[in-house]
Design a protein around this motif. Structure first.
Motif, PDB file in Angstrom:
ATOM      1  N   VAL A 149     -26.790 -16.615  -1.118  1.00 57.44           N
ATOM      2  CA  VAL A 149     -27.188 -17.997  -1.363  1.00 57.44           C
ATOM      3  C   VAL A 149     -26.637 -18.344  -2.740  1.00 57.44           C
ATOM      4  O   VAL A 149     -27.002 -17.696  -3.728  1.00 57.44           O
ATOM      5  CB  VAL A 149     -28.726 -18.142  -1.350  1.00 57.44           C
ATOM      6  N   VAL A 150     -25.715 -19.309  -2.796  1.00 56.63           N
ATOM      7  CA  VAL A 150     -25.053 -19.578  -4.083  1.00 56.63           C
ATOM      8  C   VAL A 150     -24.967 -21.066  -4.393  1.00 56.63           C
ATOM      9  O   VAL A 150     -24.860 -21.895  -3.483  1.00 56.63           O
ATOM     10  CB  VAL A 150     -23.617 -18.978  -4.135  1.00 56.63           C
ATOM     11  N   PRO A 151     -25.014 -21.416  -5.682  1.00 54.77           N
ATOM     12  CA  PRO A 151     -24.791 -22.800  -6.082  1.00 54.77           C
ATOM     13  C   PRO A 151     -23.304 -23.058  -6.280  1.00 54.77           C
ATOM     14  O   PRO A 151     -22.700 -22.601  -7.250  1.00 54.77           O
ATOM     15  CB  PRO A 151     -25.551 -22.900  -7.423  1.00 54.77           C
ATOM     16  N   TRP A 152     -22.699 -23.737  -5.312  1.00 54.20           N
ATOM     17  CA  TRP A 152     -21.298 -24.151  -5.434  1.00 54.20           C
ATOM     18  C   TRP A 152     -21.249 -25.502  -6.146  1.00 54.20           C
ATOM     19  O   TRP A 152     -22.138 -26.335  -5.959  1.00 54.20           O
ATOM     20  CB  TRP A 152     -20.653 -24.367  -4.067  1.00 54.20           C
ATOM     21  N   THR A 153     -20.193 -25.766  -6.874  1.00 56.65           N
ATOM     22  CA  THR A 153     -19.900 -27.124  -7.338  1.00 56.65           C
ATOM     23  C   THR A 153     -18.652 -27.583  -6.596  1.00 56.65           C
ATOM     24  O   THR A 153     -17.763 -26.760  -6.342  1.00 56.65           O
ATOM     25  CB  THR A 153     -19.636 -27.164  -8.855  1.00 56.65           C
ATOM     26  N   GLY A 154     -18.607 -28.867  -6.262  1.00 59.65           N
ATOM     27  CA  GLY A 154     -17.429 -29.369  -5.579  1.00 59.65           C
ATOM     28  C   GLY A 154     -17.638 -30.789  -5.107  1.00 59.65           C
ATOM     29  O   GLY A 154     -18.448 -31.528  -5.672  1.00 59.65           O
ATOM     30  N   PHE A 155     -16.904 -31.146  -4.060  1.00 57.66           N
ATOM     31  CA  PHE A 155     -16.988 -32.506  -3.521  1.00 57.66           C
ATOM     32  C   PHE A 155     -16.821 -32.450  -2.011  1.00 57.66           C
ATOM     33  O   PHE A 155     -16.247 -31.490  -1.480  1.00 57.66           O
ATOM     34  CB  PHE A 155     -15.946 -33.425  -4.183  1.00 57.66           C
ATOM     35  N   PRO A 156     -17.331 -33.454  -1.300  1.00 58.71           N
ATOM     36  CA  PRO A 156     -17.219 -33.423   0.161  1.00 58.71           C
ATOM     37  C   PRO A 156     -15.749 -33.425   0.597  1.00 58.71           C
ATOM     38  O   PRO A 156     -14.947 -34.200   0.075  1.00 58.71           O
ATOM     39  CB  PRO A 156     -17.908 -34.720   0.610  1.00 58.71           C
ATOM     40  N   LEU A 157     -15.435 -32.566   1.555  1.00 57.02           N
ATOM     41  CA  LEU A 157     -14.069 -32.537   2.110  1.00 57.02           C
ATOM     42  C   LEU A 157     -13.691 -33.917   2.643  1.00 57.02           C
ATOM     43  O   LEU A 157     -12.530 -34.316   2.620  1.00 57.02           O
ATOM     44  CB  LEU A 157     -14.010 -31.469   3.214  1.00 57.02           C
ATOM     45  N   LYS A 158     -14.702 -34.662   3.096  1.00 56.70           N
ATOM     46  CA  LYS A 158     -14.449 -36.014   3.617  1.00 56.70           C
ATOM     47  C   LYS A 158     -13.758 -36.909   2.575  1.00 56.70           C
ATOM     48  O   LYS A 158     -12.953 -37.773   2.932  1.00 56.70           O
ATOM     49  CB  LYS A 158     -15.774 -36.659   4.047  1.00 56.70           C
ATOM     50  N   ALA A 159     -14.049 -36.693   1.309  1.00 51.31           N
ATOM     51  CA  ALA A 159     -13.423 -37.528   0.275  1.00 51.31           C
ATOM     52  C   ALA A 159     -11.908 -37.299   0.268  1.00 51.31           C
ATOM     53  O   ALA A 159     -11.123 -38.244   0.084  1.00 51.31           O
ATOM     54  CB  ALA A 159     -14.022 -37.229  -1.101  1.00 51.31           C
ATOM     55  N   LEU A 160     -11.490 -36.051   0.488  1.00 49.36           N
ATOM     56  CA  LEU A 160     -10.050 -35.766   0.546  1.00 49.36           C
ATOM     57  C   LEU A 160      -9.448 -36.337   1.832  1.00 49.36           C
ATOM     58  O   LEU A 160      -8.357 -36.914   1.814  1.00 49.36           O
ATOM     59  CB  LEU A 160      -9.813 -34.261   0.442  1.00 49.36           C
ATOM     60  N   VAL A 161     -10.170 -36.189   2.943  1.00 49.31           N
ATOM     61  CA  VAL A 161      -9.676 -36.736   4.219  1.00 49.31           C
ATOM     62  C   VAL A 161      -9.482 -38.251   4.083  1.00 49.31           C
ATOM     63  O   VAL A 161      -8.438 -38.795   4.456  1.00 49.31           O
ATOM     64  CB  VAL A 161     -10.647 -36.396   5.375  1.00 49.31           C
ATOM     65  N   ASP A 162     -10.469 -38.923   3.532  1.00 48.42           N
ATOM     66  CA  ASP A 162     -10.369 -40.381   3.386  1.00 48.42           C
ATOM     67  C   ASP A 162      -9.188 -40.770   2.502  1.00 48.42           C
ATOM     68  O   ASP A 162      -8.473 -41.738   2.782  1.00 48.42           O
ATOM     69  CB  ASP A 162     -11.671 -40.954   2.806  1.00 48.42           C
ATOM     70  N   MET A 163      -8.979 -40.007   1.426  1.00 52.04           N
ATOM     71  CA  MET A 163      -7.875 -40.304   0.523  1.00 52.04           C
ATOM     72  C   MET A 163      -6.530 -40.178   1.241  1.00 52.04           C
ATOM     73  O   MET A 163      -5.616 -40.962   1.013  1.00 52.04           O
ATOM     74  CB  MET A 163      -7.939 -39.337  -0.665  1.00 52.04           C
ATOM     75  N   ALA A 164      -6.436 -39.185   2.157  1.00 50.75           N
ATOM     76  CA  ALA A 164      -5.170 -38.939   2.854  1.00 50.75           C
ATOM     77  C   ALA A 164      -4.911 -39.963   3.961  1.00 50.75           C
ATOM     78  O   ALA A 164      -3.780 -40.162   4.372  1.00 50.75           O
ATOM     79  CB  ALA A 164      -5.174 -37.535   3.449  1.00 50.75           C
ATOM     80  N   ALA A 165      -5.953 -40.630   4.450  1.00 48.47           N
ATOM     81  CA  ALA A 165      -5.835 -41.607   5.532  1.00 48.47           C
ATOM     82  C   ALA A 165      -5.124 -41.044   6.772  1.00 48.47           C
ATOM     83  O   ALA A 165      -3.988 -41.411   7.081  1.00 48.47           O
ATOM     84  CB  ALA A 165      -5.138 -42.878   5.034  1.00 48.47           C
ATOM     85  N   PRO A 166      -5.793 -40.130   7.492  1.00 51.77           N
ATOM     86  CA  PRO A 166      -5.161 -39.534   8.674  1.00 51.77           C
ATOM     87  C   PRO A 166      -4.881 -40.575   9.759  1.00 51.77           C
ATOM     88  O   PRO A 166      -5.624 -41.547   9.907  1.00 51.77           O
ATOM     89  CB  PRO A 166      -6.189 -38.511   9.160  1.00 51.77           C
ATOM     90  N   GLN A 167      -3.797 -40.353  10.502  1.00 48.08           N
ATOM     91  CA  GLN A 167      -3.456 -41.238  11.606  1.00 48.08           C
ATOM     92  C   GLN A 167      -4.304 -40.890  12.825  1.00 48.08           C
ATOM     93  O   GLN A 167      -4.893 -39.810  12.891  1.00 48.08           O
ATOM     94  CB  GLN A 167      -1.960 -41.079  11.910  1.00 48.08           C
ATOM     95  N   GLY A 168      -4.334 -41.818  13.798  1.00 53.19           N
ATOM     96  CA  GLY A 168      -5.165 -41.624  14.980  1.00 53.19           C
ATOM     97  C   GLY A 168      -4.849 -40.342  15.742  1.00 53.19           C
ATOM     98  O   GLY A 168      -5.723 -39.752  16.369  1.00 53.19           O
ATOM     99  N   SER A 169      -3.592 -39.893  15.664  1.00 59.33           N
ATOM    100  CA  SER A 169      -3.180 -38.708  16.418  1.00 59.33           C
ATOM    101  C   SER A 169      -3.638 -37.397  15.754  1.00 59.33           C
ATOM    102  O   SER A 169      -3.563 -36.326  16.356  1.00 59.33           O
ATOM    103  CB  SER A 169      -1.656 -38.693  16.556  1.00 59.33           C
ATOM    104  N   ALA A 170      -4.127 -37.453  14.516  1.00 63.04           N
ATOM    105  CA  ALA A 170      -4.544 -36.227  13.812  1.00 63.04           C
ATOM    106  C   ALA A 170      -5.877 -35.753  14.370  1.00 63.04           C
ATOM    107  O   ALA A 170      -6.872 -36.484  14.352  1.00 63.04           O
ATOM    108  CB  ALA A 170      -4.657 -36.508  12.312  1.00 63.04           C
TER     109      ALA A 170
END
Ligand SMILES: Nc1nc2c(c(=O)[nH]1)N[C@H]1C(S)=C(S)[C@@H](COP(=O)(O)O)O[C@H]1N2
Ligand SMILES: [Mo]
Length: 322
Positions: A149-170
């Protein structure tokens, strides 16, 4: 004639005796496992030791803890997860933390490519500075039946996905670890299918629990734990939580991940934690927390069923739990 002799493919089994003896020994010495003392014993020149200590962007830590992510079990003492690791790039045993100090983490180039509207290449430091860092306490369950059980620091992976703007086929996000056999001796073992890759569906990657880790115990994440950027995907077996990521590729095809290439019958794509589905060679019903010799029951989806079970509706025909 040159013949390739292949070793038997497997993650070492977390077997009872050796492992729990080791873990208890770690606990005994944890009082002396403070970083600076051991680092000064590594024979690193002063500046390298200082850099190894500091990691990436130390001024960002500690980040505020998000109380929505709490675990009822105690947090594992810091000296254990930082000295007992799976990171095959540096060797196929748990004692790789010193070898991993050779990994240069700054600069660290990250590529985002594939089926996206905004492909980009950026430095990890620039990426991390753009993102909303927070601390979350997560469970981690290795397929070998140890846990922490560990305290990680970071950010939601969704923030990176949103930044990349995946196309519908991804449909999938593929994440790849660095490749550099000059610093990672394990990568000279040609029988492994380097680089280490892992994948998630876009739905999994955008679930709020999917977390990109930059820190651990209120400090930059140590190299042995996957600096400067690693995944924490707490409802799946630990091998899905790929370390030291250099590339995020959005794809239409499901990737075949590192361990699945090695042994598909034992390590699949989905790899969701389920105490009722045994590994072909051992039970997954119980787990041993790092630093103890007790066995506690493993939970469905590692305790995160409420947040993630819905992701698998309609997929019952798939091998979801291995
Ligand atoms: N690149 C890479 N990522 C990896 C691994 C690895 O060998 N190489 N091991 C995995 C396994 S099996 C586990 S349990 C976790 C361990 O993370 P930790 O050492 O921070 O506890 O990392 C995962 N990510
Ligand atoms: Mo693991």
């Amino acid at each position: 004639m040159f013949t390739r002799t292949r070793p038997s493919w497997h993650l070492p089994e977390s077997a009872a005796t050796d492992e729990s003896l080791f873990l208890r020994r770690r606990q005994l010495i944890k009082g002396i496992a403070a970083g600076p003392i051991l680092l000064s014993g590594l024979g690193l020149p002063g500046s390298a030791a200082a850099e190894a200590e500091a990691g990436l962007l130390p001024s960002l830590y500690p980040a505020k803890r998000d109380p929505a992510y709490a675990v009822e079990r105690p947090i594992t003492p810091e000296a254990l997860p930082t000295t007992y690791n799976n990171f095959y790039e540096f060797g196929s045993n748990k004692q790789i933390w010193q070898a991993a100090q050779d990994l240069p983490v700054q600069p660290w180039q990250v590529v985002i490519d594939g089926l996206v509207d905004k492909p980009m290449t950026l430095d990890a430091a620039d990426l991390v500075e753009k993102m909303p860092l927070e601390e979350r306490v997560y469970r981690h369950r290795c397929v070998e039946a140890w846990s922490m059980v560990v305290p990680w620091t970071g950010f939601p992976l969704k923030a990176l996905v949103d930044m990349a703007a995946p196309q519908g086929s991804a449909k999938y996000l593929v994440m790849q670890t660095f490749e550099d056999s000059d610093v990672a001796p394990g990568q000279r073992q040609f029988w492994y299918p380097w680089p280490y890759i892992e994948g998630l569906t876009i739905q999994e990657a955008t679930n709020p629990l999917a977390f990109l880790v930059t820190g651990l115990y209120g400090k930059p994440v140590p190299r042995q734990n996957g600096a400067p950027l690693r995944l924490a995907i707490p409802w799946k077996y630990g091998f899905k939580s790929v370390k030291s990521i250099v590339r995020f590729t959005f794809a239409e095809e499901r990737p075949v991940s590192f361990w699945e290439q090695i042994q598909a019958a034992e390590y699949g794509f989905w790899a969701n934690v389920n105490p009722e589905v045994p590994h072909p060679r051992w039970s997954q019903a119980m787990e041993t927390p790092l630093g103890s010799d007790e066995k506690i029951p493993t939970k469905l989806f590692n305790g995160y069923a409420e947040q993630v079970a819905g992701l698998y509706a309609g997929l019952e025909g798939e091998t979801l739990y291995r």
